[in-house]
Scaffold this active site. Structure first.
Site, short mmCIF file in Angstrom:
data_model
loop_
_atom_site.label_atom_id
_atom_site.label_comp_id
_atom_site.label_asym_id
_atom_site.label_seq_id
_atom_site.Cartn_x
_atom_site.Cartn_y
_atom_site.Cartn_z
N GLU A 29 10.97 0.80 14.52
CA GLU A 29 11.37 1.04 13.12
C GLU A 29 11.49 2.51 12.79
O GLU A 29 12.37 2.91 12.06
CB GLU A 29 10.29 0.46 12.19
CG GLU A 29 10.39 -0.97 11.88
CD GLU A 29 9.45 -1.33 10.75
OE1 GLU A 29 8.23 -1.27 10.95
OE2 GLU A 29 9.94 -1.65 9.67
N TRP A 39 -1.28 -1.82 -11.22
CA TRP A 39 -0.98 -2.63 -10.03
C TRP A 39 -1.86 -3.84 -10.19
O TRP A 39 -3.06 -3.76 -9.98
CB TRP A 39 -1.28 -1.87 -8.76
CG TRP A 39 -0.97 -2.66 -7.52
CD1 TRP A 39 -1.85 -3.41 -6.77
CD2 TRP A 39 0.31 -2.81 -6.90
NE1 TRP A 39 -1.19 -4.01 -5.73
CE2 TRP A 39 0.13 -3.67 -5.77
CE3 TRP A 39 1.57 -2.33 -7.15
CZ2 TRP A 39 1.17 -4.03 -4.92
CZ3 TRP A 39 2.61 -2.68 -6.31
CH2 TRP A 39 2.41 -3.52 -5.21
N LYS A 94 12.53 -1.65 2.04
CA LYS A 94 11.12 -2.03 1.98
C LYS A 94 10.96 -3.53 1.77
O LYS A 94 10.11 -4.16 2.34
CB LYS A 94 10.41 -1.27 0.85
CG LYS A 94 8.92 -1.56 0.75
CD LYS A 94 8.19 -1.16 2.02
CE LYS A 94 6.76 -1.61 2.05
NZ LYS A 94 6.15 -1.47 3.39
N ARG A 134 0.89 4.52 -7.40
CA ARG A 134 -0.38 3.77 -7.38
C ARG A 134 -0.23 2.41 -8.05
O ARG A 134 -1.11 1.56 -7.97
CB ARG A 134 -1.49 4.56 -8.09
CG ARG A 134 -1.85 5.90 -7.49
CD ARG A 134 -2.95 6.57 -8.27
NE ARG A 134 -4.13 5.72 -8.34
CZ ARG A 134 -5.02 5.65 -7.35
NH1 ARG A 134 -4.84 6.36 -6.25
NH2 ARG A 134 -6.07 4.87 -7.44
N HIS A 191 8.10 -12.42 35.45
CA HIS A 191 9.17 -13.43 35.43
C HIS A 191 10.49 -12.84 34.94
O HIS A 191 11.31 -13.54 34.37
CB HIS A 191 8.74 -14.59 34.52
CG HIS A 191 7.50 -15.28 35.01
ND1 HIS A 191 7.48 -16.11 36.12
CD2 HIS A 191 6.22 -15.19 34.59
CE1 HIS A 191 6.26 -16.52 36.33
NE2 HIS A 191 5.46 -16.00 35.42
N GLU A 214 3.57 -6.05 17.13
CA GLU A 214 3.56 -5.13 15.98
C GLU A 214 3.69 -3.68 16.45
O GLU A 214 4.39 -2.88 15.84
CB GLU A 214 2.28 -5.33 15.17
CG GLU A 214 2.12 -4.42 13.97
CD GLU A 214 3.25 -4.51 12.96
OE1 GLU A 214 4.09 -5.42 13.04
OE2 GLU A 214 3.32 -3.61 12.09
N CYS A 232 -4.49 1.49 -9.58
CA CYS A 232 -3.69 1.78 -10.78
C CYS A 232 -3.72 3.29 -11.02
O CYS A 232 -4.46 4.01 -10.38
CB CYS A 232 -4.29 1.07 -11.99
SG CYS A 232 -4.43 -0.69 -11.79
N ASN A 236 -9.33 1.35 -13.63
CA ASN A 236 -8.76 1.17 -12.29
C ASN A 236 -9.90 0.68 -11.41
O ASN A 236 -10.94 1.33 -11.32
CB ASN A 236 -8.19 2.49 -11.76
CG ASN A 236 -7.78 2.36 -10.30
OD1 ASN A 236 -7.42 1.27 -9.84
ND2 ASN A 236 -7.86 3.46 -9.56
N GLY A 237 -9.73 -0.49 -10.79
CA GLY A 237 -10.77 -1.04 -9.89
C GLY A 237 -10.86 -2.54 -10.09
O GLY A 237 -9.98 -3.15 -10.67
N LYS A 255 6.68 -1.28 15.09
CA LYS A 255 6.39 0.01 14.44
C LYS A 255 7.17 1.13 15.12
O LYS A 255 7.81 1.95 14.48
CB LYS A 255 4.90 0.33 14.51
CG LYS A 255 3.99 -0.26 13.47
CD LYS A 255 4.25 0.06 12.05
CE LYS A 255 5.20 -0.77 11.28
NZ LYS A 255 5.10 -2.17 11.14
C1 AGP Z 1 7.56 -4.03 8.57
O1 AGP Z 1 7.21 -2.68 8.93
C2 AGP Z 1 8.87 -4.11 7.87
N1 AGP Z 1 8.86 -3.34 6.67
C3 AGP Z 1 9.37 -5.55 7.73
O2 AGP Z 1 9.34 -6.16 9.00
C4 AGP Z 1 8.56 -6.46 6.76
O3 AGP Z 1 7.31 -6.73 7.32
C5 AGP Z 1 9.34 -7.77 6.59
O4 AGP Z 1 10.59 -7.47 5.99
C6 AGP Z 1 8.59 -8.76 5.71
O5 AGP Z 1 8.43 -8.23 4.42
P1 AGP Z 1 7.39 -8.94 3.44
O6 AGP Z 1 6.04 -8.81 4.08
O7 AGP Z 1 7.48 -8.18 2.13
O8 AGP Z 1 7.79 -10.38 3.30
#
Ligand code: AGP
Length: 605
Positions: free
Chosen positions: A487, A73, A600, A27, A503, A480, A2, A99-100, A484
């Site tokens: 993206e 938060w 996001k 935060r 294959h 992953e 927070c 905060n904590g 990354k």
């Molecule tokens: C991951 O880097 C992306 N931002 C995206 O794949 C994300 O993980 C996906 O949209 C799922 O989002 P969520 O975890 O909020 O459900």
């Protein structure tokens, strides 16, 4: 995580409090509040939602020159007016922001209820102001009352106290959560982080764990845990506000990569009792676990990769039937699910439309549903039979990093708990739990590979393709790592099971193709190494991510994870690949925090 602000001085406090909270919204931003105090009255305003909702309640002619503020938060108690800080005692003579996490808040609350105290909120933080009130009543000396109060708290705190009894004074205490102080001709300041202070002063003093401070209009004293005066070492803060919000890093993503040791520690806090997993919210589920025939892990994107990891662990730890399905596919695949199915939904935001749609179908079929989410009170959290929260704090960068590793950690703990409920003994559980507890240090060590990973990322400069390969628990890491890199650098990156290369995908390998191989799983490490040699024979540049003891003398580029039990190798491996993707994107001059085409939280299907 927070945001806190506090000011006492010659000017009205409100402008500082609000500008400071706005600089700290990264935060936490699900609710906010302020307390202003003068010799006659202590008054508190609070609002659910962003800071702008609070500002609507405040007239600008509030001239009190002492006050504290908070942007939240939520970790205990969903976002609401009542759960927002500051929290006051019943007489409204003392006000506290915190905060904590107060780990022992339940027992403290019971003790206070028995003394006749009443509580307004569902938060852990409210026990602090009531405990303070109980000690202040016995001996009306705020410094003593505060020292006695924090001695009773288990967990983490950064807190500010103001009261009608000393209307120009703010008391501060700090343990694990951050708190910095400031001073100027106008007065004295405190805040969770420097960005809140920089428009008013560059002279700051980070409080240390166990320390207290007393802020007055023109004086500031610091004490140690025994109440002994400490000579403050003031520093001049070099960064501007933007840089300070990123803690000096050049992007939120890099800041969040480096937050992982601390947020993993917070996510694990209170989850063990000796060598046993403690998840009361799962124990309390009204489920006859002998009737659960299968478990399905469901999510999107990075959260889906965490599910791939959990699915492998589930089969290994419980011997039961499990599978993993992207949420966007689940609802259209006519899944064979019913009341004998446990569905685990993973989501950082808790608002992803595909995951919500999958949850709706699972509930319609009578499945038992558990959520692992990062946002308290989010839609997915509210609609499942039980919810476990990661403690990653707000993740600002679009590319998920700390949310992912905390998902891996919490899913690991959940699967251990499910094994216990399904009465299946997990081989090596003592070793696994010992390393789960060591994960913050292990993650810290993984971050120390940054310089060598940065050098390796130069390979990506003129590349448009890259491949990641792994087997078993290394495969979700490969997935992953590829996501990354895709993206944030826009390099076409794919992940394959290492055994699948021959294959078909090996046709893609040519001179200098970049192949990242993750080989941390003892039972298949040798196989993966031989798969890699097939790519080296065709000219690939191979980066091997492996254990400290792997014989890798044939390989030119090797990054070694710290010593860790194989079931947890995915966490340090992920950190290394996050750094690889970050520096790959830097090589390409890409926007790290806001990559093209991405949002996001994907709240559309
Ligand atoms: C991951 O880097 C992306 N931002 C995206 O794949 C994300 O993980 C996906 O949209 C799922 O989002 P969520 O975890 O909020 O459900």
């Amino acid at each position: 995580m927070c945001g806190i602000t506090g000011f006492t001085g010659k000017q009205p406090a409100l402008p500082f409090l609000l500008q400071g909270l706005s600089k700290l919204e990264y935060r936490g931003y699900d609710s906010a509040g302020v307390t202003l105090v003068n010799s006659r009255k202590l008054k508190t305003w609070k609002a659910k939602g962003r800071l702008s909702e609070l500002e609507k309640l405040l007239s600008r002619n509030l001239t009190q020159s002492c006050g504290i503020g908070h942007t939240r938060w939520a970790t205990h108690g969903v976002p609401s007016n009542m759960n927002a800080h500051p929290h006051m005692n019943e007489e409204e003579t003392i006000s506290v922001v915190h905060n904590g996490i107060v780990e022992n808040y339940a027992s403290l609350k019971e003790e206070l209820l028995a003394q006749g105290y009443h509580f307004q909120s569902d938060t852990d933080s409210e026990v602090i102001v009531q405990l303070l009130d109980s000690y202040y009543r016995r001996k009306p000396v705020m410094k003593d009352a505060l020292m006695r109060t924090v001695k009773r708290l288990e967990g983490s705190y950064a807190l500010c106290v103001t009261s009608i009894y000393e209307p120009n004074t703010i008391y501060v205490a700090k343990q694990e959560s951050p708190m910095v102080l400031g001073r100027s001709e106008e007065g004295t300041f405190c805040a969770s982080d420097a960005p809140a202070l920089l428009e008013y002063t560059r002279e700051i003093l980070p409080l240390q764990d166990g320390q207290f401070a007393i802020l007055n209009k023109d004086s500031l004293e610091v004490f140690d845990a025994k109440g002994k005066t400490v000579i403050p070492q003031w520093i001049h803060f070099p960064y501007d506000v933007q840089a300070a919000q990123k803690n000096g890093y050049d992007s939120f993503m890099m800041k969040e990569i480096h937050e992982q040791p601390s947020v993993i520690r917070e996510t694990l806090r209170g989850r063990f009792h000796g060598s046993r997993v403690v998840l009361p919210i799962i124990d309390q589920l009204d489920v006859d676990w002998t009737t659960i025939h299968q478990t399905i892990f469901i999510a999107c994107g990075t959260a889906y990769h965490a599910c791939v990891y959990a699915d492998i662990l589930y089969r290994r730890y419980t011997g039961g039937l499990s599978s993993v399905i992207p949420a966007s596919e689940f609802r259209y695949s006519n899944p064979a699910v019913d009341e004998h199915t446990l569905c685990v939904f993973v989501s950082q935001s808790g608002e992803t439309a595909d995951t919500l749609a999958a949850l709706k179908l699972a509930k319609a079929r009578g499945c038992v549903t558990i959520a692992v989410v990062n946002v308290l009170g989010s839609s997915i959290a509210r609609q499942t039979d039980a919810v476990l929260y990661t403690a990653a704090g707000p993740e600002i960068a679009v590319a998920s990093t700390k949310a992912y590793t905390t998902q891996l950690v919490l899913l690991h703990v959940l699967v251990l708990k499910l094994a216990e409920l399904l009465q299946h003994r997990v081989r090596g559980i003592t070793r696994i739990i010992a390393d789960l507890k060591r994960l913050p240090e292990i993650t810290e060590q993984a971050l120390e590979t940054e310089p060598e990973v940065k050098k390796l990322a130069h390979m990506l400069k003129d590349k448009n393709d890259a491949y990641f390969i792994g087997r078993q628990l290394d495969y979700p890491t490969a997935l992953e790592g590829a996501l990354k890199l895709k993206e944030i650098s826009y390099v076409h990156a794919d992940a394959y099971y290492a055994g699948e290369l021959k294959h078909g995908p090996i046709a893609l390998i040519e001179q200098d193709t970049v192949v990242t191989a993750i080989a941390t799983q003892p039972e298949v490490c040798g196989k993966t190494i031989s798969n890699i040699k097939e790519t080296v024979a065709r000219g690939a540049n191979v980066i091997l991510i492996t254990n400290p003891d792997t014989d890798a003398k044939e390989f030119k580029y090797v990054v070694r994870i710290p010593e860790v039990t194989p079931e947890l190798a995915a966490i340090p491996s992920a950190v290394i690949l996050q750094l690889f993707a970050y520096y790959g994107a830097k090589e390409k001059g890409c926007d790290i925090d806001k990559p093209r085409n991405l949002a996001k939280s994907v709240t559309v299907e």
